[in-house]
Motif scaffolding. Structure first.
Motif, PDB file in Angstrom:
ATOM      1  N   LEU A  14      10.229 -25.726 -10.677  1.00 40.23           N
ATOM      2  CA  LEU A  14      10.763 -24.383 -10.893  1.00 40.23           C
ATOM      3  C   LEU A  14       9.792 -23.311 -10.387  1.00 40.23           C
ATOM      4  N   VAL A  15       8.486 -23.553 -10.582  1.00 40.46           N
ATOM      5  CA  VAL A  15       7.499 -22.598 -10.065  1.00 40.46           C
ATOM      6  C   VAL A  15       7.594 -22.529  -8.544  1.00 40.46           C
ATOM      7  N   MET A  16       7.739 -23.702  -7.918  1.00 41.32           N
ATOM      8  CA  MET A  16       7.842 -23.728  -6.455  1.00 41.32           C
ATOM      9  C   MET A  16       9.081 -22.954  -5.995  1.00 41.32           C
ATOM     10  N   LEU A  17      10.225 -23.199  -6.646  1.00 42.32           N
ATOM     11  CA  LEU A  17      11.447 -22.500  -6.256  1.00 42.32           C
ATOM     12  C   LEU A  17      11.323 -20.997  -6.504  1.00 42.32           C
ATOM     13  N   THR A  18      10.638 -20.627  -7.611  1.00 43.80           N
ATOM     14  CA  THR A  18      10.425 -19.207  -7.904  1.00 43.80           C
ATOM     15  C   THR A  18       9.662 -18.534  -6.771  1.00 43.80           C
ATOM     16  N   GLY A  19       8.588 -19.211  -6.308  1.00 44.62           N
ATOM     17  CA  GLY A  19       7.808 -18.654  -5.210  1.00 44.62           C
ATOM     18  C   GLY A  19       8.656 -18.478  -3.961  1.00 44.62           C
ATOM     19  N   LEU A  20       9.483 -19.476  -3.701  1.00 48.43           N
ATOM     20  CA  LEU A  20      10.327 -19.452  -2.501  1.00 48.43           C
ATOM     21  C   LEU A  20      11.322 -18.289  -2.573  1.00 48.43           C
ATOM     22  N   VAL A  21      12.012 -18.182  -3.708  1.00 50.52           N
ATOM     23  CA  VAL A  21      12.979 -17.094  -3.862  1.00 50.52           C
ATOM     24  C   VAL A  21      12.270 -15.747  -3.793  1.00 50.52           C
ATOM     25  N   GLY A  22      11.085 -15.664  -4.442  1.00 48.92           N
ATOM     26  CA  GLY A  22      10.316 -14.428  -4.413  1.00 48.92           C
ATOM     27  C   GLY A  22      10.009 -13.996  -2.992  1.00 48.92           C
ATOM     28  N   LEU A  23       9.637 -14.968  -2.157  1.00 51.60           N
ATOM     29  CA  LEU A  23       9.300 -14.674  -0.767  1.00 51.60           C
ATOM     30  C   LEU A  23      10.494 -14.061  -0.029  1.00 51.60           C
ATOM     31  N   PHE A  24      11.670 -14.689  -0.194  1.00 53.32           N
ATOM     32  CA  PHE A  24      12.858 -14.171   0.485  1.00 53.32           C
ATOM     33  C   PHE A  24      13.224 -12.790  -0.039  1.00 53.32           C
ATOM     34  N   VAL A  25      13.079 -12.600  -1.354  1.00 54.83           N
ATOM     35  CA  VAL A  25      13.454 -11.322  -1.947  1.00 54.83           C
ATOM     36  C   VAL A  25      12.538 -10.202  -1.448  1.00 54.83           C
ATOM     37  N   VAL A  26      11.242 -10.511  -1.294  1.00 57.19           N
ATOM     38  CA  VAL A  26      10.314  -9.490  -0.805  1.00 57.19           C
ATOM     39  C   VAL A  26      10.724  -9.030   0.594  1.00 57.19           C
ATOM     40  N   ILE A  27      11.073 -10.001   1.463  1.00 53.54           N
ATOM     41  CA  ILE A  27      11.465  -9.639   2.826  1.00 53.54           C
ATOM     42  C   ILE A  27      12.756  -8.817   2.806  1.00 53.54           C
ATOM     43  N   PHE A  28      13.701  -9.252   1.972  1.00 58.63           N
ATOM     44  CA  PHE A  28      14.974  -8.533   1.870  1.00 58.63           C
ATOM     45  C   PHE A  28      14.735  -7.099   1.414  1.00 58.63           C
ATOM     46  N   GLY A  29      13.766  -6.930   0.515  1.00 64.72           N
ATOM     47  CA  GLY A  29      13.486  -5.602  -0.029  1.00 64.72           C
ATOM     48  C   GLY A  29      12.965  -4.615   1.003  1.00 64.72           C
ATOM     49  N   TYR A  30      12.340  -5.116   2.070  1.00 66.04           N
ATOM     50  CA  TYR A  30      11.821  -4.228   3.115  1.00 66.04           C
ATOM     51  C   TYR A  30      12.889  -3.263   3.608  1.00 66.04           C
ATOM     52  N   SER A  31      14.115  -3.792   3.780  1.00 69.09           N
ATOM     53  CA  SER A  31      15.174  -2.933   4.291  1.00 69.09           C
ATOM     54  C   SER A  31      16.010  -2.344   3.167  1.00 69.09           C
ATOM     55  N   ASP A  32      16.126  -3.103   2.070  1.00 71.63           N
ATOM     56  CA  ASP A  32      17.074  -2.710   1.041  1.00 71.63           C
ATOM     57  C   ASP A  32      16.542  -1.597   0.140  1.00 71.63           C
ATOM     58  N   LEU A  33      15.227  -1.573  -0.087  1.00 76.95           N
ATOM     59  CA  LEU A  33      14.683  -0.602  -1.032  1.00 76.95           C
ATOM     60  C   LEU A  33      14.563   0.772  -0.400  1.00 76.95           C
ATOM     61  N   THR A  34      14.777   1.793  -1.214  1.00 74.56           N
ATOM     62  CA  THR A  34      14.572   3.148  -0.708  1.00 74.56           C
ATOM     63  C   THR A  34      13.091   3.498  -0.817  1.00 74.56           C
ATOM     64  N   PHE A  35      12.717   4.562  -0.154  1.00 79.88           N
ATOM     65  CA  PHE A  35      11.329   5.000  -0.190  1.00 79.88           C
ATOM     66  C   PHE A  35      10.891   5.268  -1.625  1.00 79.88           C
ATOM     67  N   GLY A  36      11.771   5.955  -2.376  1.00 81.89           N
ATOM     68  CA  GLY A  36      11.447   6.306  -3.758  1.00 81.89           C
ATOM     69  C   GLY A  36      11.178   5.086  -4.618  1.00 81.89           C
ATOM     70  N   GLU A  37      12.016   4.057  -4.445  1.00 77.16           N
ATOM     71  CA  GLU A  37      11.838   2.855  -5.261  1.00 77.16           C
ATOM     72  C   GLU A  37      10.509   2.176  -4.949  1.00 77.16           C
ATOM     73  N   GLU A  38      10.150   2.135  -3.657  1.00 80.76           N
ATOM     74  CA  GLU A  38       8.871   1.521  -3.303  1.00 80.76           C
ATOM     75  C   GLU A  38       7.712   2.363  -3.824  1.00 80.76           C
ATOM     76  N   ARG A  39       7.875   3.674  -3.697  1.00 82.28           N
ATOM     77  CA  ARG A  39       6.813   4.583  -4.134  1.00 82.28           C
ATOM     78  C   ARG A  39       6.620   4.502  -5.644  1.00 82.28           C
ATOM     79  N   ASN A  40       7.722   4.319  -6.379  1.00 82.71           N
ATOM     80  CA  ASN A  40       7.635   4.272  -7.841  1.00 82.71           C
ATOM     81  C   ASN A  40       7.190   2.917  -8.365  1.00 82.71           C
ATOM     82  N   GLY A  41       6.891   2.004  -7.469  1.00 81.18           N
ATOM     83  CA  GLY A  41       6.253   0.769  -7.938  1.00 81.18           C
ATOM     84  C   GLY A  41       7.146  -0.441  -8.041  1.00 81.18           C
ATOM     85  N   HIS A  42       8.216  -0.486  -7.262  1.00 83.35           N
ATOM     86  CA  HIS A  42       9.067  -1.672  -7.297  1.00 83.35           C
ATOM     87  C   HIS A  42       8.254  -2.947  -7.074  1.00 83.35           C
TER      88      HIS A  42
END
Lengths: 119, 493
Positions: free
Chosen positions: B80-108
């Motif tokens: 489960l830890v391994m899968l968590t890391g894997l999903v986390g990695l994909f989510v971080v990349i997805f967030g590059y485009s999906d998150l707004t500037f404000g959300e990143e600035r506020n500490g997402h």
């Protein structure tokens, strides 16, 4: 003493439930404070109430002396108080923001996320 | 020791670095990508180590078990830890485009890393109070992620999410207090020995009820699910994906862990509760998913369907059913992430999340449509995707114990799920759009993680032996935790 604390816990939980079900955020918060104190009392009583010496370890030994009080419940309660305080502070700030942004502090009237009218 | 600490320490360190570098968006992005990659790597190393050497444990703070703070990884938690890391990695990349500037600035990114640390901590915690602390870490990070956008709808969702989850953690703490009072221990392996044969005592059952309440709320079981459809559709798609993939699964994991190691999952009271709750969770999930017109609310109810199926697996409670449950747990982590990400892409391309306003994407984006179909099959559990096997294992397990009611429930649930996702698909891809589409194309940051997850959904279905073997030995060790207990407490001798 155990009985007394148990009764106090019961009263606290009853009061907390009443406040939390009142449907406004401020009362919910007050209920939360009461119920987390009730839980702290549960842990306290679970650790057994005894008249005992302070749980201090002198520098020569690695364990507490014979007849010392159980210090684990105190450590647990302390952790719980710290965490509870942090969460309470966050919830208080969230309630204030919700009140100023949504214009109400009644949970039933907050329908932004789940609108009654779907169309 | 390092292996066990690093899945918790790496995200905490990354969070700290992100906080320090919060003035530079680029630096935060690089750090959180590297940090999550390191987490996935550490998870894979942990898995490989546990797979060959069996459960490993470490005592923090110089105190031997059962008094020290125990971290322990068996095959289930390592995977489960391994899968968590894997999903986390994909989510971080997805967030590059999906998150707004404000959300990143506020500490997402800070909150996301703390959330990952909390999730990994909960998977690795070896005593109940430590588990509680990791739950709180997870909880406060998820609060932050929910409100970081600051929109009214998010504040509204957060109020309900926060309120109901705080009640659950309070109940958990009370349960922990009672179990300590009844047994004098908190270490899971130690409790296994202390409570052996005492599972019917009133004090123990009371503690079990409180913990069951807490974990059932965390995993959104009926009737404690209301926070989930109130909140999961309000934050950014990145946050929704992270929540849906990880949070409820942690609830199911802890339920499985605590109710096999400490309490008795097969106690008739617990069994009947799980039975009823599972069927109703499944029903509410299916009907909600069919009824909703907002895409992510449909998904929120589909998460409940998966929880319902796992609850039924736990309600049956024998080794074969637990094997199916674990298999479902591991693959649904990937499938749910893929589904939420795919809908994130669809919502971006259609410019709306309402099913009645979407449409016409098949003509302009056939590749996205193809990937969506794969993910959809994974959710509904149709071969060749990974969703198929756990249902086969579960139904086989139910049938061999003559739990025909459970077989019917799972079959109907799957049918309802299939209908709900088809409705989603036909709304987004086939129906005539009401307004002309915005004419957007998917960028790399959105397309790559979604494609990777869709490929994983199929890949884990085609080469299913990997997860099936993990589930097989993990379920056997859940039912007979002798080695686990030995590795935690035997570290002393």
């Amino acid at each position: 003493m155990d009985i007394l604390l148990t009764l106090v816990t019961g009263v606290l939980v009853a009061g907390a439930s009443y406040l939390m079900m009142a449907g406004t955020l401020v009362r919910f918060l007050l209920g939360l404070v009461l119920i987390s104190n009730a839980v702290n009392l549960i842990i306290f009583v679970s650790g057994r109430l005894t008249y005992a010496g302070p749980p201090l370890i002198d520098s020569a030994s690695k364990t507490v002396a014979e007849g010392a009080a159980n210090s684990l419940p105190q450590a647990l309660i302390l952790t719980a108080i710290v965490i509870g305080f942090g969460l309470f502070a966050f919830t208080l700030a969230l309630s204030l923001r919700a009140y100023s942004q949504l214009g109400t502090d009644a949970a039933d009237e907050m329908r932004e996320a789940e609108p009654e009218d779907r169309t | 020791m390092t292996l066990l600490i690093s899945p918790i320490a790496i995200p905490l360190l990354t969070a700290t670095l992100c906080l320090l570098l919060r003035d530079s968006r680029a630096a935060m992005r690089v750090v959180s990508l590297l940090g999550t990659f390191a987490l996935a790597y550490a998870g894979a190393l942990l898995y490989l180590n546990v797979e060959t050497a069996g459960p490993i444990s470490a005592q923090m703070g110089g105190w031997d078990g059962p008094f020290g703070i125990t971290l322990v990884a068996d095959l289930l938690s390592a995977t489960l830890v391994m899968l968590t890391g894997l999903v986390g990695l994909f989510v971080v990349i997805f967030g590059y485009s999906d998150l707004t500037f404000g959300e990143e600035r506020n500490g997402h990114m800070v909150f996301a890393q703390v959330l990952l640390a909390g999730v990994c901590g909960a998977f690795l915690a070896g005593d109940l109070f430590n588990l509680y602390v990791w739950f709180e870490v997870m909880l406060i990070a998820s609060f932050g992620l929910l409100v970081v956008g600051g929109k009214s709808i998010q504040i509204d969702g957060a109020v309900k999410y926060v309120g109901l989850n705080l009640i659950a953690t309070t109940a958990m703490l009370a349960g922990i207090g009672l179990i300590y009072g009844a047994s004098g221990g908190l270490n899971l392996a130690h409790l296994h020995q202390l409570l052996d044969g005492r599972s019917g005592e009133p004090a123990v059952l009371m503690a079990a009820a409180l913990l069951l309440f807490a974990f059932a709320t965390k995993s959104a079981m009926f009737p404690l699910f209301f926070w989930l459809p109130a909140a999961y559709h309000t934050p950014s798609h990145t946050t929704s994906t992270l929540f849906a993939a990880l949070l409820t699964k942690v609830g199911v994991y802890t339920l499985l862990r605590v109710f096999t190691l400490v309490f008795d999952l097969q106690h008739p009271l617990i069994q009947s509760l799980l039975w009823v709750s599972g069927v109703l969770t499944l029903a509410v999930g299916v009907f909600g998913a069919i009824h909703e017109v907002q895409a992510r609310r449909v998904l929120a109810f589909l998460v409940m369907v998966s929880i319902g199926i796992m609850t039924l697996g736990m309600a049956a409670g024998d080794v074969a059913a637990l094997k199916g449950t674990l298999l479902y747990l591991m693959q649904t982590l990937i499938v749910t992430a893929a589904l939420f990400m795919a809908v994130g892409c669809v919502a971006y391309l259609s410019g709306t999340e309402r099913l009645d306003e979407m449409g016409g994407l098949w003509r302009s984006h056939p590749v996205v449509g193809g990937l969506f179909v794969l993910v959809m099959l994974g959710v509904a559990g149709i071969p060749p995707t990974s969703g198929f096997w756990p249902k086969v294992v579960l139904i086989d397990a139910f049938a061999s114990e003559q739990h025909w009611g459970l077989v019917i429930a799972v079959a109907l649930g799957s049918l309802g799920t299939l209908y709900a996702v088809m409705r989603l698909f036909s709304a987004a891809f086939w129906q005539e759009p009401k307004a002309p589409l915005p004419g957007l194309m998917l960028d790399f940051n959105r397309a790559a993680p979604m494609t990777a997850l869709a490929v994983l959904v199929v890949g884990l279905g085609v080469s299913a032996e990997f997860l099936i073997q993990v589930a097989d030995s993990a379920s056997a060790s859940l039912m007979d935790p002798k080695l686990y207990v030995e590795r935690v407490l035997g570290a002393r001798e």
